[in-house]
Design a protein around this motif. Sequence first.
Motif, PDB file in Angstrom:
ATOM      1  N   LYS A   1     -22.753 -12.558  54.919  1.00  0.00           N
ATOM      2  CA  LYS A   1     -21.680 -12.826  55.917  1.00  0.00           C
ATOM      3  C   LYS A   1     -21.082 -14.430  55.443  1.00  0.00           C
ATOM      4  CE  LYS A   1     -18.937 -12.019  59.613  1.00  0.00           C
ATOM      5  NZ  LYS A   1     -18.141 -11.025  59.641  1.00  0.00           N
ATOM      6  N   GLU A   2     -19.942 -14.239  55.374  1.00  0.00           N
ATOM      7  CA  GLU A   2     -19.271 -15.581  55.095  1.00  0.00           C
ATOM      8  C   GLU A   2     -18.798 -16.238  56.411  1.00  0.00           C
ATOM      9  OE1 GLU A   2     -15.632 -14.641  53.139  1.00  0.00           O
ATOM     10  OE2 GLU A   2     -16.542 -14.314  51.304  1.00  0.00           O
TER      11      GLU A   2
ATOM     12  N   THR B   1     -23.828 -12.944  62.475  1.00  0.00           N
ATOM     13  CA  THR B   1     -23.632 -14.696  62.288  1.00  0.00           C
ATOM     14  C   THR B   1     -23.643 -14.901  60.720  1.00  0.00           C
ATOM     15  OG1 THR B   1     -26.193 -14.949  61.973  1.00  0.00           O
ATOM     16  CG2 THR B   1     -24.935 -15.149  64.153  1.00  0.00           C
ATOM     17  N   THR B   2     -23.066 -16.049  60.374  1.00  0.00           N
ATOM     18  CA  THR B   2     -23.005 -16.428  59.080  1.00  0.00           C
ATOM     19  C   THR B   2     -24.192 -16.580  58.270  1.00  0.00           C
ATOM     20  OG1 THR B   2     -21.024 -17.777  59.716  1.00  0.00           O
ATOM     21  CG2 THR B   2     -22.004 -18.333  57.607  1.00  0.00           C
ATOM     22  N   GLY B   3     -24.114 -15.974  57.192  1.00  0.00           N
ATOM     23  CA  GLY B   3     -25.379 -15.836  56.260  1.00  0.00           C
ATOM     24  C   GLY B   3     -26.174 -14.625  56.456  1.00  0.00           C
ATOM     25  N   THR B   4     -25.972 -13.829  57.628  1.00  0.00           N
ATOM     26  CA  THR B   4     -26.512 -12.410  57.795  1.00  0.00           C
ATOM     27  C   THR B   4     -26.296 -11.710  56.634  1.00  0.00           C
ATOM     28  OG1 THR B   4     -26.456 -12.767  60.104  1.00  0.00           O
ATOM     29  CG2 THR B   4     -26.772 -10.570  59.273  1.00  0.00           C
ATOM     30  N   GLN B   5     -27.299 -10.961  56.229  1.00  0.00           N
ATOM     31  CA  GLN B   5     -27.187  -9.979  55.055  1.00  0.00           C
ATOM     32  C   GLN B   5     -26.729  -8.617  55.811  1.00  0.00           C
ATOM     33  OE1 GLN B   5     -30.806  -9.846  52.723  1.00  0.00           O
ATOM     34  NE2 GLN B   5     -30.158 -11.619  51.485  1.00  0.00           N
ATOM     35  N   ILE B   6     -25.552  -8.205  55.119  1.00  0.00           N
ATOM     36  CA  ILE B   6     -25.001  -6.999  55.483  1.00  0.00           C
ATOM     37  C   ILE B   6     -25.232  -5.856  54.406  1.00  0.00           C
ATOM     38  CG2 ILE B   6     -22.918  -5.870  56.439  1.00  0.00           C
ATOM     39  CD1 ILE B   6     -21.907  -8.418  57.138  1.00  0.00           C
ATOM     40  N   GLU B   7     -25.962  -4.799  54.922  1.00  0.00           N
ATOM     41  CA  GLU B   7     -26.031  -3.653  53.980  1.00  0.00           C
ATOM     42  C   GLU B   7     -25.239  -2.458  54.335  1.00  0.00           C
ATOM     43  OE1 GLU B   7     -29.776  -0.734  53.215  1.00  0.00           O
ATOM     44  OE2 GLU B   7     -30.282  -2.613  52.684  1.00  0.00           O
ATOM     45  N   VAL B   8     -24.309  -2.229  53.142  1.00  0.00           N
ATOM     46  CA  VAL B   8     -23.465  -0.937  53.596  1.00  0.00           C
ATOM     47  C   VAL B   8     -24.226   0.198  52.592  1.00  0.00           C
ATOM     48  CG1 VAL B   8     -21.293  -0.154  53.367  1.00  0.00           C
ATOM     49  CG2 VAL B   8     -21.686  -2.292  53.983  1.00  0.00           C
ATOM     50  N   THR B   9     -24.233   1.288  53.235  1.00  0.00           N
ATOM     51  CA  THR B   9     -24.713   2.601  52.616  1.00  0.00           C
ATOM     52  C   THR B   9     -23.615   3.562  52.398  1.00  0.00           C
ATOM     53  OG1 THR B   9     -26.971   1.849  53.320  1.00  0.00           O
ATOM     54  CG2 THR B   9     -26.913   3.991  52.376  1.00  0.00           C
ATOM     55  N   VAL B  10     -23.446   4.259  51.637  1.00  0.00           N
ATOM     56  CA  VAL B  10     -22.539   5.272  51.538  1.00  0.00           C
ATOM     57  C   VAL B  10     -23.672   6.496  50.899  1.00  0.00           C
ATOM     58  CG1 VAL B  10     -20.750   6.530  50.676  1.00  0.00           C
ATOM     59  CG2 VAL B  10     -20.503   4.229  50.929  1.00  0.00           C
ATOM     60  N   SER B  11     -23.772   7.483  51.730  1.00  0.00           N
ATOM     61  CA  SER B  11     -24.628   8.490  51.511  1.00  0.00           C
ATOM     62  C   SER B  11     -24.100   9.945  51.668  1.00  0.00           C
ATOM     63  CB  SER B  11     -25.961   8.422  52.046  1.00  0.00           C
ATOM     64  OG  SER B  11     -25.961   8.555  53.293  1.00  0.00           O
ATOM     65  N   ALA B  12     -24.726  11.075  50.914  1.00  0.00           N
ATOM     66  CA  ALA B  12     -24.198  12.363  51.124  1.00  0.00           C
ATOM     67  C   ALA B  12     -25.492  13.133  50.327  1.00  0.00           C
ATOM     68  CB  ALA B  12     -23.164  12.670  50.617  1.00  0.00           C
ATOM     69  N   THR B  13     -25.506  14.529  50.837  1.00  0.00           N
ATOM     70  CA  THR B  13     -26.346  15.496  49.928  1.00  0.00           C
ATOM     71  C   THR B  13     -25.648  15.822  48.892  1.00  0.00           C
ATOM     72  OG1 THR B  13     -25.748  17.236  51.463  1.00  0.00           O
ATOM     73  CG2 THR B  13     -27.585  15.910  52.224  1.00  0.00           C
ATOM     74  N   TRP B  14     -26.332  16.285  47.818  1.00  0.00           N
ATOM     75  CA  TRP B  14     -25.492  16.776  46.634  1.00  0.00           C
ATOM     76  C   TRP B  14     -25.056  18.279  46.953  1.00  0.00           C
ATOM     77  CZ3 TRP B  14     -23.423  15.304  42.689  1.00  0.00           C
ATOM     78  CH2 TRP B  14     -22.987  16.171  41.437  1.00  0.00           C
ATOM     79  N   SER B  15     -25.588  18.833  47.975  1.00  0.00           N
ATOM     80  CA  SER B  15     -24.814  20.280  47.880  1.00  0.00           C
ATOM     81  C   SER B  15     -23.533  20.212  48.718  1.00  0.00           C
ATOM     82  CB  SER B  15     -25.746  21.017  48.751  1.00  0.00           C
ATOM     83  OG  SER B  15     -25.781  20.633  50.044  1.00  0.00           O
ATOM     84  N   THR B  16     -23.339  19.206  49.318  1.00  0.00           N
ATOM     85  CA  THR B  16     -21.757  19.138  50.104  1.00  0.00           C
ATOM     86  C   THR B  16     -20.884  18.086  49.129  1.00  0.00           C
ATOM     87  OG1 THR B  16     -22.576  16.969  51.283  1.00  0.00           O
ATOM     88  CG2 THR B  16     -22.820  19.148  52.417  1.00  0.00           C
ATOM     89  N   ILE B  17     -21.407  17.131  48.613  1.00  0.00           N
ATOM     90  CA  ILE B  17     -20.668  16.233  47.928  1.00  0.00           C
ATOM     91  C   ILE B  17     -20.157  16.794  46.450  1.00  0.00           C
ATOM     92  CG2 ILE B  17     -22.217  14.551  46.924  1.00  0.00           C
ATOM     93  CD1 ILE B  17     -19.008  13.426  48.429  1.00  0.00           C
ATOM     94  N   GLY B  18     -21.183  17.586  45.800  1.00  0.00           N
ATOM     95  CA  GLY B  18     -21.205  17.996  44.630  1.00  0.00           C
ATOM     96  C   GLY B  18     -20.778  19.370  44.644  1.00  0.00           C
ATOM     97  N   SER B  19     -20.536  20.148  45.802  1.00  0.00           N
ATOM     98  CA  SER B  19     -20.141  21.473  45.971  1.00  0.00           C
ATOM     99  C   SER B  19     -18.855  21.997  44.879  1.00  0.00           C
ATOM    100  CB  SER B  19     -19.939  21.937  47.369  1.00  0.00           C
ATOM    101  OG  SER B  19     -18.543  21.296  47.769  1.00  0.00           O
TER     102      SER B  19
END
Length: 144
Positions: free
Chosen positions: A142-143, A102-120
């Motif tokens: 939310k608008e 609904t309008t005004g709801t806070q939406i949290e977006v998280t992008v995550s990874a472990t360092w051994s895979t993303i920094g390999s």
Amino acid sequence: MNRKRPSRFGFRRGATLLETGIVMLMLSYLAFGMVEFGYYFYVKNAMEGAAREGARAGIVPGNDNTAVTTAAQNAMIGFNSANYTVSVTDTSGNALNAGTATTGTQIEVTVSATWSTIGSGFRPMNLIGGTKTVKGICVMRKEG
């Protein structure tokens, strides 16, 4: 008559080589450490930017979690999408569908990874533990 006098600095020849080796070792640790931590902060910044782009896509009326994930993946240029995850939640950590929020709801977006895979392949000295989780988080309303 031409006798060679013993040099009082003769014993220092090996010491300079040893000192040079120690200094070069310390300088290489410093240089490779700067490279590894610099890459870590680059990845962290890229994830925060991707989370921001995903949140911007999620707050628009009519967009759902697929649009959020697509926007975040498009922002993660140069990273394999199999190495990180994108999640959409409310600020309490509960799963949320951006399309039905609904309008005004806070939406949290998280992008995550472990360092051994993303920094390999880019961990010259393994100074940062491979189990460390790298996250980028963004929260927007939310608008209507």
